[in-house]
Design an enzyme around this catalytic site. Structure first.
Site, PDB file in Angstrom:
ATOM      1  CE1 TYR A   1      30.215  15.137 -47.728  1.00 11.81           C
ATOM      2  CE2 TYR A   1      27.954  16.285 -47.805  1.00 11.81           C
ATOM      3  CZ  TYR A   1      29.104  15.454 -47.127  1.00 11.81           C
ATOM      4  OH  TYR A   1      28.883  14.903 -45.972  1.00 11.81           O
TER       5      TYR A   1
ATOM      6  CG  HIS B   1      31.136  18.548 -41.052  1.00 11.98           C
ATOM      7  ND1 HIS B   1      31.416  17.320 -41.600  1.00 11.98           N
ATOM      8  CD2 HIS B   1      30.832  18.443 -39.910  1.00 11.98           C
ATOM      9  CE1 HIS B   1      30.902  16.512 -40.690  1.00 11.98           C
ATOM     10  NE2 HIS B   1      30.845  16.989 -39.703  1.00 11.98           N
TER      11      HIS B   1
ATOM     12  CG  HIS C   1      30.490  18.021 -45.110  1.00 14.03           C
ATOM     13  ND1 HIS C   1      29.894  17.321 -44.062  1.00 14.03           N
ATOM     14  CD2 HIS C   1      29.458  19.027 -45.604  1.00 14.03           C
ATOM     15  CE1 HIS C   1      28.642  17.901 -43.683  1.00 14.03           C
ATOM     16  NE2 HIS C   1      28.083  18.790 -44.693  1.00 14.03           N
TER      17      HIS C   1
ATOM     18  CG  HIS D   1      32.513  11.375 -39.535  1.00 13.43           C
ATOM     19  ND1 HIS D   1      32.837  12.452 -39.005  1.00 13.43           N
ATOM     20  CD2 HIS D   1      31.373  11.129 -40.196  1.00 13.43           C
ATOM     21  CE1 HIS D   1      32.139  13.352 -39.623  1.00 13.43           C
ATOM     22  NE2 HIS D   1      31.435  12.589 -40.687  1.00 13.43           N
TER      23      HIS D   1
ATOM     24  CG  HIS E   1      26.693  14.207 -38.880  1.00  6.92           C
ATOM     25  ND1 HIS E   1      26.146  14.309 -40.287  1.00  6.92           N
ATOM     26  CD2 HIS E   1      28.248  13.945 -39.134  1.00  6.92           C
ATOM     27  CE1 HIS E   1      27.133  14.363 -41.154  1.00  6.92           C
ATOM     28  NE2 HIS E   1      28.158  14.022 -40.632  1.00  6.92           N
TER      29      HIS E   1
ATOM     30  CG  MET F   1      27.418  10.524 -41.997  1.00  5.12           C
ATOM     31  SD  MET F   1      28.867  10.931 -42.918  1.00  5.12           S
ATOM     32  CE  MET F   1      28.277  11.859 -44.177  1.00  5.12           C
TER      33      MET F   1
END
Length: 500
Positions: free
Chosen positions: A135, A167, A240, A321, A323, A395
């Site tokens: 990050y 990402h 990210h 959002h 993953h 997430m």
């Protein structure tokens, strides 16, 4: 192509051939008994075949797939030769592709005011280290733009060749009342490891983009305020990078571009982050075909944030959002025990994370609870997946775009597994719990059901962060909300209703 709802068509000698079909395996699509796709026209032009066709959104037919809100995966294929007849079609080979679409989302008005200008939040030839997840943060100071403006559109600027490692990108607005020394401007650092205390308070989301997303235009009557005299004008760009092959030669200048106008719109808009707080206390065991994680924005936070707006605020867009395990993301309101929907995406795709407008604005009032629920599929995993920052962790977030602007930046919660962690979720207890979960037989449905139930019934840490960052941070502990009436999508087919 399996399973899919399919149309097949071609034009030969000026005549158009067109059929509604479906697949029952990886071979030629079968012609439907009921032809529910209707051809408007077909033509061959400049070496291209063009077909235009229409159908109802919802169909109560086992051979068709209804079109739903959220993400729809569309596949396509073609053959260079016209078929001889309607059956025995030649295989298309590698002439094929796929694309995700938001078929039912309102069309964005893709135009900018004549007086619009832009500002770029870009990485500065950042050399990505050979690490799985990184990050990177950079701080910016907005130049003098002549007073209050409205930001009305933003879009990604992705450096060619780096699309596979970028990402997601966020821009945070730093606390309006703070003054920042020059040394904190144009500063680059690792976001969650080396952030100076002054910039770590920049937690109010302003822009959000993730892989697969494109430009986002605000509605014509809403803009996000920037350049106000009471504003610090300092922002932090967070990028990210997901680097699964540990590349060491990536140099990146990707970022986001925002467009703004001095011609102010009717409403000041903003973005709030809701969902499950990003933390290892979010746990997704292996072996589940469907596992739910739920986060809440609690009553205390909405009462505090919306106190000056008893009529509520209006949500006009969302950005979900999750993953790699995420299969659905749902955003709901709980008001007086009754659950209603903001927006559901039952076909969430990690590779297509697009901001989208709602077909109808949704009102959130003081005292409402905002519920974010993610459905995960972990039956191909062998270990517990934890919440966290990397792509291989999970997430569960929904960014809500709304107006009028109020003092709220992030509002989320986190289960504390009080049925397992009798002495509280301290580091030692959590590590032991994660270790114990790794020894359980997750093929045992009884164990699965027990853990799912304990997760849904667990007490939560509730967090509420205003525009001033962590100086406005509040955390409370409490039980999950009681829902007396769950939201259940209408079974349109049982009501014998078709919507065109």
């Amino acid at each position: 192509m399996f399973p899919a709802d399919v149309v097949v068509g071609w034009v030969k000698d000026g005549k158009t051939y067109f059929t509604d079909r479906h697949t029952i395996g990886h071979y030629e699509p079968i012609i439907d008994q009921s032809q529910d796709w209707f051809l408007i026209f077909g033509k061959e032009e400049n070496g291209k075949t063009i077909l235009k066709f229409v159908r109802k959104i919802l169909l109560c037919d086992s051979e068709d797939i209804s079109i739903e809100d959220g993400t729809t995966k569309v596949i396509y294929a073609w053959n260079s030769e016209d078929p001889i007849h309607e059956t025995g079609l030649s295989y298309h080979g590698t002439n094929r592709g796929a694309r995700n679409l938001l078929l039912l989302s309102p069309t964005q008005h893709r135009h900018l005011p004549a007086d619009a200008k832009h500002f770029d939040f870009l990485n500065k030839q950042f050399h990505l280290p050979a690490r799985l997840t990184y990050y990177h943060c950079t701080s910016f100071k907005l130049p003098d733009i002549g007073g209050k403006n409205h930001m009305v559109m933003f879009e990604p600027i992705l450096q060619k060749g780096n699309e596979g490692v970028v990402h997601h990108i966020l821009v945070y607005h730093c606390p309006p009342s703070k003054q920042y020394a020059d040394k904190f401007i144009n500063m680059e650092y690792e976001c969650y490891e080396d952030a100076p205390r002054e910039l770590n308070e920049c937690r109010a989301i302003m822009l959000a983009w993730a892989v697969g997303g494109g430009p986002f235009y605000f509605p014509d009557d809403v803009g996000m305020p920037i350049g106000e005299s009471t504003d610090s004008g300092v922002f932090v760009l967070e990028t990210h990078y997901n680097n699964p092959t540990y590349l060491s030669d990536v140099v990146d200048s990707s970022g986001l571009r925002m467009y703004f106008t001095p011609t102010l719109r009717k409403f000041d808009g903003d973005i709030m982050q809701t969902g499950v707080a990003v933390d290892s206390l979010q746990m997704i065991p292996p072996g589940y075909a469907s596992f739910l994680s739920t986060g809440y924005c609690g009553v205390d936070c909405t009462n505090r944030a919306f106190k000056d707006h008893p009529e509520g605020v209006k949500v006009f867009g969302i950005f979900p959002h999750s993953h790699l395990l995420g299969e659905a993301v749902r955003s709901r309101i709980i008001r007086n025990g009754v659950e209603t929907v903001i927006a559901d995406d039952e076909n969430y795709d990690f590779d297509y994370q697009e901001s989208r407008l709602l077909s109808k604005e949704v009102v959130i009032k003081p005292g409402d609870i905002i519920e974010t629920e993610c459905r995960y599929k972990s039956d191909d995993k062998s270990t517990v997946t934890l919440g966290g920052l990397s792509t291989n962790e999970e997430m569960c977030l929904v960014f809500l775009m709304y107006y009028p602007r109020v003092d709220i930046g992030q509002c989320s919660s986190l289960p504390i597994y009080d049925m397992y962690l009798k002495n509280g979720p301290n580091n030692e207890n959590v590590r032991k719990m994660i270790k114990d979960l790794g020894t359980m037989d997750w093929t045992n449905k009884t164990i699965q059901d027990q853990f799912s139930q304990s997760t849904q019934q667990s007490r939560h840490y509730y967090t509420c962060i205003g525009k001033e960052g962590y100086s406005s941070y509040q955390r409370t502990e409490g039980a999950p909300p009681t829902i007396s009436k769950k939201y259940v999508p209408k079974d349109v087919c049982s009501e014998k209703v078709l919507i065109g």
